[in-house]
Design an enzyme around this catalytic site. Structure first.
Site, short mmCIF file in Angstrom:
data_model
loop_
_atom_site.label_atom_id
_atom_site.label_comp_id
_atom_site.label_asym_id
_atom_site.label_seq_id
_atom_site.Cartn_x
_atom_site.Cartn_y
_atom_site.Cartn_z
N GLU A 167 0.79 -1.23 0.00
CA GLU A 167 0.00 0.00 0.00
C GLU A 167 0.83 1.28 0.00
OE1 GLU A 167 -2.93 -0.25 3.14
OE2 GLU A 167 -3.98 -1.88 2.12
N GLU A 351 -6.04 -7.97 0.00
CA GLU A 351 -6.64 -7.69 1.31
C GLU A 351 -8.09 -7.28 1.11
OE1 GLU A 351 -4.72 -4.87 3.97
OE2 GLU A 351 -2.75 -5.76 3.55
C1 FCB Z 1 -4.75 -2.09 5.37
C2 FCB Z 1 -3.42 -2.55 5.95
C3 FCB Z 1 -3.54 -3.61 7.00
C4 FCB Z 1 -4.71 -3.37 7.90
C5 FCB Z 1 -5.96 -3.13 7.10
C6 FCB Z 1 -7.19 -2.94 7.92
O1 FCB Z 1 -4.62 -0.81 4.87
O2 FCB Z 1 -2.61 -3.04 4.92
O3 FCB Z 1 -2.34 -3.68 7.70
O4 FCB Z 1 -4.44 -2.31 8.74
O5 FCB Z 1 -5.79 -2.01 6.28
#
Ligand code: FCB
Length: 440
Positions: A167, A351
């Site tokens: 990210e 994610e």
């Molecule tokens: C993302 C992150 C992860 C976690 C989620 C909720 O941005 O990569 O570490 O904090 O959000």
């Protein structure tokens, strides 16, 4: 959960993710200090000033955690490597305990029939490098590539897929412009430099890994759907600018060799000299691309200096983070990523998940999490049907963990963690997924 493995193409990969600082316990095993320790020790940054010193004690309990991964019928485990655990000063002498830890971990992942997906940087910059300016310093590209090569020389023979920086938007904008993550800066010049150097470090590491014979290298980017707060032209332009900074800056640089105009307009005066010459490095070819997705934001124009926009609370149901649940946004980004940026490369949702404390005072009763995951998986199915090459879906997160500035308050896990006893307890969502992913 109505969906099951059979509803996805043969070979589609299901996984769950964690990250080192959020679960390992940085007090253990000779890890060096990180800028998250410094950020958390500064009043006002983190709920109850909590840090990752103990976290989920995964450093000691990793075997139990991998057993939980395997028992849920997952195919892949996405985890991250702590730079400061491996190189406590960020450069120079390695910590043998740290190298041994990841060696054992990768063996343990493979031994359970899981594919190791390694993330090289998930935010815990060694403090010694923060002292040298961290992401503001162009030298970070070389420091990071060296670290990447050194850890992959140890575990790269068994790692199935690797990505450099989790990210980039969070590393750069959230942490240097909004000041909400370490190092907590609110400074446009620092932010612009971080926006560029994070990409330079990504590309430099990809090149170094490729030269070292490592394959299946990807990039993991996060996306947040930007909707105008109302029908006005001003709100439309503000949402487009938000989208350019958040969703287009990084993937345009990596895949299209340029920064998006609306974002460049505000950041160009603050970019480091010669930035235009770095796109060849930044654009080092990738084998796959990862998309992290959670929510959407409603954006309105604001007064004050560029970017002159603000977030407005939206009407949709929200998670415990206060994030609106908007699965359609995931479908939107999958289509757009392939169409405008990554073309035929396999896309993994690296994610997706929600914070929730559970129902009726029982954190393990979390039907809302199952529903969230299912709604987003439906969007993945729709994208695949539309021809988007989505190849896998990874849940955030296996365990309740250290949720950065929110401390231990926000629970994203499929597995509940009691932060006193460290007991792990699978939630209903874990069981629903395990059933959905079981093989006949
Ligand atoms: C993302 C992150 C992860 C976690 C989620 C909720 O941005 O990569 O570490 O904090 O959000």
């Amino acid at each position: 959960m109505k969906l099951a493995r059979g509803d996805f193409p043969e070979g589609f990969l299901f996984g769950a993710a964690t990250s080192s600082y959020q679960i390992e316990g940085h007090a253990f095993g000779g890890a060096g200090r990180t800028h998250w320790d410094d950020f958390a020790a500064t009043p006002g940054n983190v709920v109850r000033a909590e840090n990752g010193a103990r976290a989920c004690e995964h450093y000691h309990r990793w075997a139990e955690d991998l057993d939980l991964m395997a028992a849920a019928n997952f195919d892949a485990y996405r985890f991250s490597l702590s730079w400061a655990r491996i190189l406590p000063e960020g450069r120079g002498t390695a910590n043998p305990e740290g190298l041994d830890f990841y060696d054992r971990l990768v063996d343990g992942i493979c031994a359970r029939g899981l594919k190791p997906m390694a993330q090289l940087y998930h935010w815990e910059l060694p403090s010694a490098l923060a002292d040298r300016g961290g992401w503001r310093n162009r030298d970070i590209a070389g420091w990071f590539a060296d670290f990447a090569e050194r850890i992959m020389a140890r575990i790269g023979d068994r790692v199935w897929a690797v990505a450099p920086i989790n990210e980039p938007w969070c590393v750069a904008w959230l942490s240097h412009f909004l000041g909400l993550h370490a190092p907590g800066l609110r400074d446009i010049r620092a932010a612009a430099r971080a926006m560029h150097h994070v990409l330079l470090a990504h590309g430099t590491a990809v090149g170094a890994l490729r030269a070292a014979g490592i394959g299946n290298i990807g990039g993991v980017f996060n996306f947040e759907y930007a909707a105008p707060a109302d029908a006005s032209a001003g709100a439309g332009a503000a949402a487009d600018l938000y989208d350019a900074i958040y969703n287009r800056w990084f993937v345009s640089a990596v895949f299209n060799g340029a920064y998006p105009e609306p974002a460049l307009k505000g950041l160009e005066p603050h970019l480091p000299a010669g930035w235009q010459d770095d796109f060849a490095t930044i654009g080092a070819p990738l084998d796959w691309v990862g998309a992290n997705y959670y929510t959407r934001k409603l954006i309105a124009p604001d007064t004050g200096p560029w970017p002159a926009l603000r977030e407005v609370p939206g009407p949709l149901p929200k998670t415990d983070m206060g994030w609106e649940i908007f699965p359609e946004g995931l479908g939107h980004f999958l289509v757009r990523l392939a169409r405008d940026h990554s073309g035929p490369l396999p896309i993994y949702v690296t994610e997706n998940g929600m914070a929730s404390a559970g129902q009726g005072g029982d954190p393990a009763q979390d039907p809302e999490r199952t529903a969230y995951l299912e709604a987003h998986l439906e969007e993945v199915r729709r994208a695949i049907a539309a021809g988007v090459p989505v190849a896998g879906y990874v849940v955030w997160s296996l365990l309740d963990n250290y949720e950065w500035a929110a401390g231990y308050d926000k629970r994203f896990g499929l597995v509940h963690v009691d932060f006193e006893t460290m007991e792990r307890r699978p939630k209903a969502s874990y069981r629903a997924l395990a059933r959905a992913l079981s093989r006949p």
